[in-house]
Design a protein around this motif. Structure first.
Motif, short mmCIF file in Angstrom:
data_model
loop_
_atom_site.label_atom_id
_atom_site.label_comp_id
_atom_site.label_asym_id
_atom_site.label_seq_id
_atom_site.Cartn_x
_atom_site.Cartn_y
_atom_site.Cartn_z
N GLY A 76 10.18 20.69 -18.86
CA GLY A 76 10.67 21.19 -20.14
C GLY A 76 10.50 20.21 -21.27
O GLY A 76 10.26 20.59 -22.42
N GLN A 77 10.60 18.92 -20.96
CA GLN A 77 10.46 17.91 -22.01
C GLN A 77 9.00 17.63 -22.38
O GLN A 77 8.74 16.91 -23.33
CB GLN A 77 11.19 16.61 -21.62
N SER A 78 8.05 18.22 -21.65
CA SER A 78 6.64 18.03 -22.01
C SER A 78 6.27 18.85 -23.24
O SER A 78 5.23 18.63 -23.85
CB SER A 78 5.73 18.40 -20.84
N GLY A 79 7.12 19.81 -23.58
CA GLY A 79 6.94 20.59 -24.81
C GLY A 79 5.68 21.42 -24.80
O GLY A 79 5.22 21.91 -23.78
N TRP A 80 5.11 21.55 -26.00
CA TRP A 80 3.93 22.40 -26.16
C TRP A 80 2.69 21.82 -25.51
O TRP A 80 1.78 22.56 -25.15
CB TRP A 80 3.70 22.72 -27.65
N LEU A 81 2.63 20.49 -25.34
CA LEU A 81 1.50 19.90 -24.61
C LEU A 81 1.50 20.40 -23.17
O LEU A 81 0.45 20.77 -22.63
CB LEU A 81 1.56 18.38 -24.65
N GLY A 82 2.67 20.46 -22.54
CA GLY A 82 2.79 21.01 -21.19
C GLY A 82 2.43 22.48 -21.14
O GLY A 82 1.82 22.96 -20.17
N VAL A 83 2.79 23.22 -22.18
CA VAL A 83 2.44 24.64 -22.26
C VAL A 83 0.93 24.80 -22.36
O VAL A 83 0.34 25.66 -21.68
CB VAL A 83 3.15 25.33 -23.46
#
Length: 166
Positions: A76-83
């Motif tokens: 969840g803390q990876s934000g939009w980069l993770g998305v």
């Protein structure tokens, strides 16, 4: 935590409903029900090698990538980069739905975020990078490109909605 308990309760309810309807079917027509169960078993046997192969690969990846790494890259803390990472991986992966959902559940249990898994599953189901050549034969290059692009963008919309709702 709340979402996981809702999912478990919902899963239990769906199993009760399914077995209830199976019982009704058995009472109504035993032979048809037996025949349907045999067909279902054969379908399961055909699916099992693919399912086991993906589960083994995911299991190996989870043994190499500990939950901290998964949480850092797809949490969840990876934000939009993770998305974005999840969407790209989903877009280039070819996996049937009956394997995709358990895979996403395993990743969630090991630290992946809900937004990231929503993007992964939606791009996995809707974007077909590996199947594009076949799709081009039937729909043409232009339509295939636009369908895949819009589906890829839609995976971000799904992630955004899941992020807002949860």
């Amino acid at each position: 935590m709340f979402i996981r308990s809702v999912i478990k309760v919902t899963t239990g309810i769906l199993y009760v409903i399914a077995f209830g309807f199976l019982g009704v079917s058995y009472i109504k027509d035993r032979e048809k029900t037996k025949m349907a169960l045999k067909k279902a078993w054969r379908a399961f046997e055909n699916i099992l090698p693919q399912f086991l192969g993906i589960i083994i690969v995911v299991g190996l990846l989870l043994s190499v990538l500990n939950p901290e790494v998964i949480a850092k890259v797809l949490g969840g803390q990876s934000g939009w980069l993770g998305v974005i990472i999840s969407s790209v991986v989903g877009a280039i992966t070819l996996m049937p739905p009956f394997v995709a959902f358990p895979t996403a559940a395993l990743l969630l249990e090991n630290g992946a975020g809900l937004m990231q898994m929503a993007a992964f599953v939606s791009s996995l189901m809707m974007v077909g990078v590996l199947t594009a050549p076949i799709e081009i034969q039937y729909l043409g290059k232009k339509l295939t490109f636009w369908r895949n692009l819009l589906a890829f963008i839609f995976s971000f919309l799904v992630a955004y909605i899941i992020g807002r709702v949860v």
